[in-house]
Design a protein around this motif. Structure first.
Motif, PDB file in Angstrom:
ATOM      1  N   GLY A  22       0.715  -1.193  -0.107  1.00  0.00           N
ATOM      2  CA  GLY A  22       0.132   0.076  -0.008  1.00  0.00           C
ATOM      3  C   GLY A  22       0.888   1.234  -0.173  1.00  0.00           C
ATOM      4  O   GLY A  22       1.778   1.337  -0.811  1.00  0.00           O
ATOM      5  N   SER A  23       0.745   2.105   1.006  1.00  0.00           N
ATOM      6  CA  SER A  23       1.497   3.237   1.005  1.00  0.00           C
ATOM      7  C   SER A  23       2.744   3.112   1.693  1.00  0.00           C
ATOM      8  O   SER A  23       3.410   4.159   2.018  1.00  0.00           O
ATOM      9  CB  SER A  23       0.860   4.353   1.706  1.00  0.00           C
ATOM     10  OG  SER A  23       0.416   4.060   2.872  1.00  0.00           O
ATOM     11  N   LEU A  24       3.141   2.036   2.314  1.00  0.00           N
ATOM     12  CA  LEU A  24       4.300   1.600   2.771  1.00  0.00           C
ATOM     13  C   LEU A  24       5.303   1.237   1.866  1.00  0.00           C
ATOM     14  O   LEU A  24       5.216   0.448   1.044  1.00  0.00           O
ATOM     15  CB  LEU A  24       4.064   0.347   3.930  1.00  0.00           C
ATOM     16  CG  LEU A  24       3.065   0.547   5.017  1.00  0.00           C
ATOM     17  CD1 LEU A  24       2.886  -0.835   5.836  1.00  0.00           C
ATOM     18  CD2 LEU A  24       3.401   1.514   6.118  1.00  0.00           C
ATOM     19  N   ARG A  25       6.571   1.807   1.949  1.00  0.00           N
ATOM     20  CA  ARG A  25       7.565   1.766   0.768  1.00  0.00           C
ATOM     21  C   ARG A  25       8.927   1.412   1.526  1.00  0.00           C
ATOM     22  O   ARG A  25       9.336   1.935   2.534  1.00  0.00           O
ATOM     23  CB  ARG A  25       7.528   2.946   0.029  1.00  0.00           C
ATOM     24  CG  ARG A  25       6.369   3.491  -0.499  1.00  0.00           C
ATOM     25  CD  ARG A  25       6.101   2.811  -1.886  1.00  0.00           C
ATOM     26  NE  ARG A  25       4.846   3.228  -2.526  1.00  0.00           N
ATOM     27  CZ  ARG A  25       4.173   2.295  -2.943  1.00  0.00           C
ATOM     28  NH1 ARG A  25       4.386   1.028  -3.279  1.00  0.00           N
ATOM     29  NH2 ARG A  25       2.730   2.887  -3.542  1.00  0.00           N
ATOM     30  N   ASN A  26       9.337   0.326   0.664  1.00  0.00           N
ATOM     31  CA  ASN A  26      10.953   0.021   0.952  1.00  0.00           C
ATOM     32  C   ASN A  26      11.281  -0.446   2.350  1.00  0.00           C
ATOM     33  O   ASN A  26      12.514   0.104   2.825  1.00  0.00           O
ATOM     34  CB  ASN A  26      11.779   1.124   0.547  1.00  0.00           C
ATOM     35  CG  ASN A  26      11.654   1.546  -0.909  1.00  0.00           C
ATOM     36  OD1 ASN A  26      11.594   0.395  -1.712  1.00  0.00           O
ATOM     37  ND2 ASN A  26      11.942   2.774  -1.486  1.00  0.00           N
ATOM     38  N   ILE A  27      10.551  -1.294   2.926  1.00  0.00           N
ATOM     39  CA  ILE A  27      10.774  -1.792   4.204  1.00  0.00           C
ATOM     40  C   ILE A  27      11.671  -3.036   3.899  1.00  0.00           C
ATOM     41  O   ILE A  27      11.269  -3.883   3.451  1.00  0.00           O
ATOM     42  CB  ILE A  27       9.550  -2.219   5.051  1.00  0.00           C
ATOM     43  CG1 ILE A  27       8.565  -1.108   4.993  1.00  0.00           C
ATOM     44  CG2 ILE A  27       9.963  -2.933   6.376  1.00  0.00           C
ATOM     45  CD1 ILE A  27       7.026  -1.678   5.538  1.00  0.00           C
ATOM     46  N   PRO A  28      12.814  -2.815   4.499  1.00  0.00           N
ATOM     47  CA  PRO A  28      14.157  -3.943   4.332  1.00  0.00           C
ATOM     48  C   PRO A  28      13.825  -4.989   5.082  1.00  0.00           C
ATOM     49  O   PRO A  28      13.535  -5.073   6.251  1.00  0.00           O
ATOM     50  CB  PRO A  28      15.286  -3.121   4.502  1.00  0.00           C
ATOM     51  CG  PRO A  28      15.008  -2.168   5.291  1.00  0.00           C
ATOM     52  CD  PRO A  28      13.441  -1.796   5.149  1.00  0.00           C
TER      53      PRO A  28
END
Length: 152
Positions: A22-28
């Motif tokens: 969704g709107s969460l981006r680039n969580i490693p």
């Protein structure tokens, strides 16, 4: 005598999986397990077959196993926490989730898209505080409605 390896092959870099949800981006994340689909198998025997046994034929659909994302890091300022509070309040959050495998330069090698993904379990590490950089996630378990794979 031990043969020495060229300098460019050692040490082997850790894998980096970047997750967009969704709107969460680039969580490693360092590890992803369960990127598989088990196809449905149908047992079939034609009524005129001289052999008295069944044949296995592929069916439509299949089972989608849960995905496990391990060893992640979320920044303290991330909108992850707004999303986390929504889930705690009982809001069903189903959106497509994208997992990218990146090489050591950050270029995407392969991309998986999980359709209608939802969080089943979230476990923070015992040592959840990682200083100024954020909070460590031990693992997340995600259910989904299917996997698509795209090579870049």
């Amino acid at each position: 005598m031990i043969e020495e390896l060229p300098d460019n092959t050692w040490p082997v870099p850790k894998l980096v999986f970047l997750v967009d949800w969704g709107s969460l981006r680039n969580i490693p994340f360092q590890e992803v397990d369960g990127l598989e689909m088990v196809p449905q198998v149908l047992e079939y025997r034609h009524s005129f077959s001289p052999v008295f046994s069944t044949s296995s034929v592929p069916g439509s659909g299949g089972q989608h196993k849960p995905i496990f994302l391990k060893n992640g890091l979320v920044s303290k300022e991330s909108i992850f926490w707004d999303w986390y509070r929504q889930i705690q309040s009982g809001t069903v959050y189903r959106q497509d989730l994208t997992i990218s495998l990146a090489d050591e330069s950050g270029a995407v090698i392969i991309l998986w898209t999980l359709r209608n993904a939802s969080l089943a379990k979230l476990v923070f590490t015992d040592n959840a505080e990682v200083g100024q950089s954020g909070v460590a996630i031990d693992h997340m378990e995600v259910y989904h409605g299917g996997i698509e794979t795209n090579k870049r």
